[in-house]
Design an enzyme around this catalytic site. Structure first.
Site, mmCIF file in Angstrom:
data_model
loop_
_atom_site.group_PDB
_atom_site.id
_atom_site.type_symbol
_atom_site.label_atom_id
_atom_site.label_comp_id
_atom_site.label_asym_id
_atom_site.label_seq_id
_atom_site.Cartn_x
_atom_site.Cartn_y
_atom_site.Cartn_z
ATOM 1 N N PHE A 75 15.884 59.303 36.717
ATOM 2 C CA PHE A 75 15.947 58.178 37.664
ATOM 3 C C PHE A 75 14.572 57.752 38.135
ATOM 4 O O PHE A 75 14.449 57.000 39.103
ATOM 5 C CB PHE A 75 16.806 58.580 38.881
ATOM 6 N N LYS A 91 24.048 57.353 35.593
ATOM 7 C CA LYS A 91 22.769 56.670 35.334
ATOM 8 C C LYS A 91 22.963 55.149 35.281
ATOM 9 O O LYS A 91 22.261 54.383 35.942
ATOM 10 C CB LYS A 91 22.181 57.198 34.018
ATOM 11 N N ASN A 108 21.735 52.115 38.258
ATOM 12 C CA ASN A 108 20.874 50.965 37.969
ATOM 13 C C ASN A 108 21.635 49.643 38.131
ATOM 14 O O ASN A 108 21.091 48.660 38.628
ATOM 15 C CB ASN A 108 20.280 51.077 36.561
ATOM 16 N N PHE A 162 16.275 47.149 47.866
ATOM 17 C CA PHE A 162 16.741 46.278 46.777
ATOM 18 C C PHE A 162 17.429 45.013 47.276
ATOM 19 O O PHE A 162 18.437 44.587 46.746
ATOM 20 C CB PHE A 162 17.623 47.070 45.785
ATOM 21 N N ALA A 177 14.292 39.093 47.548
ATOM 22 C CA ALA A 177 14.561 37.972 46.648
ATOM 23 C C ALA A 177 13.300 37.645 45.854
ATOM 24 O O ALA A 177 12.188 37.934 46.287
ATOM 25 C CB ALA A 177 14.995 36.759 47.466
ATOM 26 N N CYS A 222 14.561 48.963 32.093
ATOM 27 C CA CYS A 222 15.833 49.645 32.378
ATOM 28 C C CYS A 222 16.947 48.728 32.873
ATOM 29 O O CYS A 222 18.020 48.672 32.279
ATOM 30 C CB CYS A 222 15.608 50.751 33.408
ATOM 31 N N LYS A 263 6.746 44.288 37.834
ATOM 32 C CA LYS A 263 6.692 44.593 39.270
ATOM 33 C C LYS A 263 5.287 45.086 39.565
ATOM 34 O O LYS A 263 4.495 45.292 38.626
ATOM 35 C CB LYS A 263 7.744 45.630 39.675
ATOM 36 N N ARG A 293 7.457 44.746 29.943
ATOM 37 C CA ARG A 293 8.756 44.711 29.272
ATOM 38 C C ARG A 293 9.806 44.095 30.203
ATOM 39 O O ARG A 293 9.926 44.496 31.352
ATOM 40 C CB ARG A 293 9.189 46.124 28.856
HETATM 41 C C1 UDX Z 1 14.464 51.468 37.665
HETATM 42 C C2 UDX Z 1 15.268 52.417 38.554
HETATM 43 O O1 UDX Z 1 14.922 52.205 39.937
HETATM 44 C C3 UDX Z 1 14.997 53.857 38.144
HETATM 45 O O2 UDX Z 1 15.825 54.725 38.913
HETATM 46 C C4 UDX Z 1 15.342 54.020 36.655
HETATM 47 O O3 UDX Z 1 15.037 55.321 36.206
HETATM 48 C C5 UDX Z 1 14.551 53.022 35.823
HETATM 49 O O4 UDX Z 1 14.795 51.691 36.309
HETATM 50 P P1 UDX Z 1 11.918 50.673 37.537
HETATM 51 O O5 UDX Z 1 12.274 49.897 36.301
HETATM 52 O O6 UDX Z 1 10.654 51.485 37.569
HETATM 53 O O7 UDX Z 1 13.078 51.726 37.900
HETATM 54 O O8 UDX Z 1 11.824 49.584 38.699
HETATM 55 P P2 UDX Z 1 12.435 49.278 40.144
HETATM 56 O O9 UDX Z 1 11.404 49.566 41.143
HETATM 57 O O10 UDX Z 1 13.767 49.888 40.335
HETATM 58 O O11 UDX Z 1 12.582 47.679 40.020
HETATM 59 C C6 UDX Z 1 13.344 47.077 38.972
HETATM 60 C C7 UDX Z 1 13.224 45.573 39.026
HETATM 61 O O12 UDX Z 1 13.886 45.043 40.170
HETATM 62 C C8 UDX Z 1 11.793 45.034 39.099
HETATM 63 O O13 UDX Z 1 11.672 43.907 38.272
HETATM 64 C C9 UDX Z 1 11.628 44.652 40.550
HETATM 65 O O14 UDX Z 1 10.662 43.626 40.757
HETATM 66 C C10 UDX Z 1 13.031 44.150 40.873
HETATM 67 N N1 UDX Z 1 13.362 44.216 42.290
HETATM 68 C C11 UDX Z 1 13.430 45.430 42.929
HETATM 69 C C12 UDX Z 1 13.670 43.050 42.986
HETATM 70 O O15 UDX Z 1 13.631 41.939 42.430
HETATM 71 N N2 UDX Z 1 14.038 43.135 44.298
HETATM 72 C C13 UDX Z 1 14.096 44.319 44.956
HETATM 73 O O16 UDX Z 1 14.435 44.317 46.159
HETATM 74 C C14 UDX Z 1 13.782 45.508 44.259
#
Ligand code: UDX
Length: 430
Positions: free
Chosen positions: A150, A205, A209, A250, A253, A261, A321, A328
């Site tokens: 995770f 998992k 997500n 999460f 916006a 992922c 991010k 990717r």
């Molecule tokens: C994610 C899961 O959080 C992690 O548990 C899993 O193992 C892999 O996928 P990650 O891809 O590193 O991790 O990014 P995360 O920080 O979760 O953000 C995912 C996407 O959501 C990003 O594009 C981020 O910009 C977007 N996001 C996140 C939003 O648009 N708004 C939010 O409030 C939070």
């Protein structure tokens, strides 16, 4: 314990380095020789805070060894972690070619009683499929555990060192015992470890997500509605988050979620549900909303400048991010391509972007200094939530632009301050 980690990508390398850090003897192997030699020199092939120092310490103590061959890596391993990539293929379902190939090579070489621990994210049901295939081929096929990961990019080391929960999905009580010993140095409470069957581990998992992705699409559609109604989404968000049942995570916006992922796991669970005759309509809507979101931002940009064709636009952010150099599934990169398609003359700045996308650097100009790049621009557009952008000298930028328009695609800045500075400011739902 003697462990092997096969596949040294964003997950596998963190797993290998941290397992060495907590005291195991770890042999890592990756099929890419360039990656192996970079890691052997003490450097991660990708940006991840704290990872380089962990690798260096593992190599120096000899607890982390990068092997030249797969046979060498797993020669005396009690547990072999498979962490090879299962990248999004066309249509977003994961491509399992590398996974099946690696599994097929690993299993015949395993020591008797060794455990195969799967870290790669597999579509629900794949671990049982693997067990069935191996049983048919090898009477002594190893016990298999699905151990979903995770960790988030940018905080991966901390996430793996201090997991909120660890899932062991296996049919084998002996393998579960071995995994408890592997994770013993983490000193986790018994509630942190969840033991279940592989199908449940895979579902946990994906469901995690997908749930977070659904929250983001909810946030984006709510923000879009706020924009239409003249409400400020950030005020609404704070009010929502104050409900402890909802919480604040999460709900930001923006352009939509990306990365390696969320989009892939969402597409995979949607397919699993459809194939099982139990369509997951909420997730289908989540994916559709996410695909539409970046187009809404393009429409907003177009509206702000009265047509994008021929306009000079500075986009801040290309990675999916903040805190990573990964593009990717990046909505920011998609946004850049869409702006160009609309005829904008695009310059991009990102603190970590490495131009790997085919032709991307020929389509737009990369600027190292966002402040001088803003000069004579018609629009500045924030596309990734890098905190660095908050502290830019906005009052200097405003004076150098041809027309001071700012589209904050991640709601990073304060609209009142930006308006006072002289910008025509728009955010997502504000
Ligand atoms: C994610 C899961 O959080 C992690 O548990 C899993 O193992 C892999 O996928 P990650 O891809 O590193 O991790 O990014 P995360 O920080 O979760 O953000 C995912 C996407 O959501 C990003 O594009 C981020 O910009 C977007 N996001 C996140 C939003 O648009 N708004 C939010 O409030 C939070």
């Amino acid at each position: 314990m003697k462990l092997a980690v096969i596949g040294l990508g964003h997950t596998g390398l963190v797993v290998a380095a941290v397992l060495a850090e907590i005291g195991h003897q770890v042999h890592g192997f990756d099929i890419e020789s360039g990656k192996r030699s970079r890691i052997s020199r003490g450097h991660s092939p990708f940006y991840e805070p704290d990872l380089d120092s962990l690798i260096a310490r593992g190599l120096a103590t000899g607890r982390l060894v990068i092997s030249r061959t797969l046979d060498e890596a797993q020669a005396d391993a009690e547990v072999v972690f498979l962490a090879v990539g299962t990248p999004a293929a066309n249509g977003d379902a994961p491509n399992l070619a590398e996974f099946w190939s690696a599994a097929g090579q690993v299993v015949p070489l395993l020591l008797p009683h060794a455990v195969l621990a799967i870290k790669s994210t597999l579509p629900v049901g794949t671990t049982d499929e693997l067990i069935a295939r191996f049983k048919a081929q090898w009477p002594d096929a190893p016990p298999v555990v699905n151990v979903p990961e995770f960790l988030r990019q940018g905080t991966a080391v901390a996430d793996f060192l201090r997991p909120e929960r660890v899932i062991f999905g296996s049919h084998s009580p002996a393998a579960l015992n071995v995994m408890r010993v592997v994770y013993e140095p983490f000193k986790l409470s018994s509630e942190t470890i969840h033991e279940c069957r592989p199908v449940e581990a895979e579902l946990i998992k994906h469901a995690a997500n997908c749930f977070l992705a659904a929250r983001i699409s909810y946030a984006n559609e709510l923000a879009n509605l706020c924009g239409r109604l003249g409400a400020d989404y950030e005020i609404v968000r704070h009010g929502l988050a104050a409900d402890s049942r909802i919480g604040s995570s999460f709900l930001n916006a923006g352009l939509g979620f990306g990365g390696s992922c969320f989009p892939k796991d969402l597409a995979a669970l949607i397919k699993t549900a459809r194939d099982a005759g139990s369509p997951f309509t909420l997730l289908e809507a989540t994916l559709a909303a996410n695909r539409a979101q970046v187009h809404r931002v393009v429409a907003l940009a177009d509206e702000m400048v009265g047509g994008l064709s021929g306009r000079k636009v500075l986009q801040l952010g290309l990675t999916y991010k903040a805190g990573t150099d990964d593009t990717r599934g990046s909505r920011a990169l998609e946004l850049a391509f869409l702006l160009i398609r609309e005829g904008a003359e695009l310059t991009c700045h990102d603190p970590a972007y490495i131009p790997t996308e085919v032709g991307s650097d020929q389509l737009f100009t990369i600027a190292d200094d966002p402040v001088s790049a803003a000069s004579r621009m018609d629009l500045v557009l924030i596309a990734t939530d890098w905190p660095e952008f908050i502290d830019l000298p906005w009052s200097k930028i405003v004076g150098s632009m041809r027309s001071a328009r700012l589209l904050d695609g991640r709601n990073l800045l304060d609209p009142t301050e930006m308006t006072a500075a002289g910008f025509t400011y728009r955010g997502i739902g504000r």
